[in-house]
Design an enzyme around this catalytic site. Structure first.
Site, short mmCIF file in Angstrom:
data_model
loop_
_atom_site.label_atom_id
_atom_site.label_comp_id
_atom_site.label_asym_id
_atom_site.label_seq_id
_atom_site.Cartn_x
_atom_site.Cartn_y
_atom_site.Cartn_z
N SER A 1 0.75 -1.17 0.00
CA SER A 1 0.13 0.10 0.01
C SER A 1 0.87 1.32 0.20
O SER A 1 0.23 2.34 -0.39
CB SER A 1 -0.99 -0.07 1.11
OG SER A 1 -0.33 -0.08 2.41
N HIS B 1 -6.12 -3.22 -0.39
CA HIS B 1 -6.11 -2.52 -1.44
C HIS B 1 -6.38 -3.01 -2.99
O HIS B 1 -5.89 -2.40 -3.89
CB HIS B 1 -4.80 -1.62 -1.30
CG HIS B 1 -4.77 -0.79 -0.36
ND1 HIS B 1 -5.05 0.57 -0.37
CD2 HIS B 1 -4.10 -1.04 1.02
CE1 HIS B 1 -4.85 0.87 0.85
NE2 HIS B 1 -4.32 0.21 1.87
N LYS C 1 -12.28 0.13 2.35
CA LYS C 1 -11.98 0.76 1.52
C LYS C 1 -12.90 0.90 0.30
O LYS C 1 -13.62 1.63 0.43
CB LYS C 1 -10.46 0.23 1.27
CG LYS C 1 -9.45 0.30 2.45
CD LYS C 1 -8.24 -0.03 2.20
CE LYS C 1 -7.13 0.33 3.30
NZ LYS C 1 -7.39 -0.13 4.58
#
Length: 399
Positions: free
Chosen positions: A188, A216, A245
């Protein structure tokens, strides 16, 4: 030895904090008013937001808000307990089944966050006879989870397949019973993708299993957003991830994998056993997010077009970037104070970003990590590029 009390202890902490600030490493938080989005309001100013993990722009999506509100109306605000005592609703199992189906796994288990998921994964599954081999750039939650288990620990240089093979050979030579390779799907801080095809091939060759943290990637990498394994065209044994996310941006983590893995984690994963069940609103919104994501090819296409345009614009301006294809685009500055100064200058120009520096990244590798959002327009990106060029010159990051 001299005795010290509370006053001395607090004075010591004050000295530590002063030292952190003197090094330019003190983190400060800004208060956002209103929802997370492509634009946010801070201190009465509207800012363009380039530092959220809100990849598909779903954090303020009315469909998720409506699903959360309906769940609260029908199933209450919170669970007030851990699940095995009195905290499971039908919604929890529905989301776990839906996640498993979406990810191509037999089952999944929910946690308060993916940090908890990774923290609770390794200890119940691996004993002192086993081995875990971890990428050197893995997330802190993987590192902490591995520390809690009794398995032998091995580490390989980030995405270095020769080193990974050497560690596999060593683990077998040391007599490991079971071997688990642990890696982020996307690293990330850098936006690098793990080499899952090569990792899987090595795992098969040496009889090892593969665990991937896909925080991610879930929702926007690979066909229908099914993550880095789908992007690489391989299957892995265990997937961890987050609802916090691309899948709405709230909270909640999960582990997905074989039924026996999930069943044992339900019995022995400490963060699961000793944390409240996720609130009904979060679970319902997670279900709505998965429905949206599966059909969101348009959002994914826009996200990656934004990333391509943004990366090209920064490179043309003269900034040093890390190579990649991910919507994480780090602007490398090196010095922590420079990163903070540039973030502050960009704030004054209407762009909300954060400087990243030690201990989040190694010393000497400070950066501003920019992240793309499918809801950003071309006008937004051009505005941000103008601001980056001006700020870069103002603080000495550009000639």
């Amino acid at each position: 030895m001299a005795e010290f009390g509370k006053a001395e202890f607090l004075a010591h902490l004050g000295e530590v904090l002063a030292g952190i600030e003197a090094e330019g490493l003190l983190k400060r938080e800004r208060l956002i008013h209103g929802p997370q989005g492509a634009h946010v309001e801070v201190a009465g100013r509207k800012l363009l937001n380039l530092c959220a993990n809100n990849y598909l722009g779903l954090a303020d999506d009315p469909r998720l808000v409506a699903a959360a509100r309906t769940a609260m109306d029908g199933q209450g605000y919170g669970m007030a307990s851990v699940r095995f005592i009195c905290g499971t609703q039908d919604l929890h199992r529905k989301l776990e089944a839906r996640l498993a189906q979406f990810l191509g796994m037999e089952d999944s288990i929910l946690f308060a966050a993916c940090f908890d998921a990774n923290g609770g994964l390794f200890e119940p599954l691996l004993g002192p006879e086993d081995a875990v081999i971890s990428d050197s750039l893995n997330h802190a939650s993987i590192i902490d989870g591995i520390r809690l288990c009794k398995a032998k620990r091995y580490r390989y240089v980030n995405s270095d397949m020769a080193d990974l093979e050497a560690q596999l050979v060593q683990a077998r030579a040391d007599g490991a019973r079971f071997i688990l390779i642990a890696t982020d799907g996307v690293f990330s801080m850098d936006g690098y993708l793990a080499k899952l095809g090569e990792i899987k091939a090595l795992a098969d060759r040496y009889g090892a299993m593969v665990m991937v943290d896909d925080c991610h990637a879930t929702g926007f990498m690979g066909p229908q957003g099914r993550g880095t394994p789908a992007h690489a065209g391989v299957s892995v044994d265990i997937l961890t991830g987050t609802l916090g996310k691309a899948l709405g941006g709230a909270l909640g983590g999960y582990i997905a994998g074989p039924q026996a893995v999930i069943d044992l984690l339900r019995q022995r994963a400490r963060p699961y056993l000793f944390s409240n069940a996720l609130p009904p609103a979060v679970v319902a919104a997670g279900l709505a997010a998965l429905d949206i994501v599966e059909a969101a090819d348009d959002l994914r296409a826009q996200l990656f077009e934004n990333a391509r345009y943004w990366r090209a614009g920064l490179a043309d301006a003269g900034f040093r970037l890390l190579d990649g294809e991910h919507p994480i685009v780090p602007v490398m500055l090196g010095d922590a104070k420079l990163a903070q100064a540039m973030a502050a200058d960009l704030y004054e120009r209407g762009v909300y970003v954060a400087g990243f520096f030690f201990p989040v990244v190694p010393k000497g590798q400070a950066r501003i990590r920019t992240q793309m959002n499918a809801r950003l327009t071309r006008d937004d990106l051009d505005f941000a590029l103008d601001a980056f060029r001006a700020a870069g010159k103002a603080v000495g990051a550009l000639a």
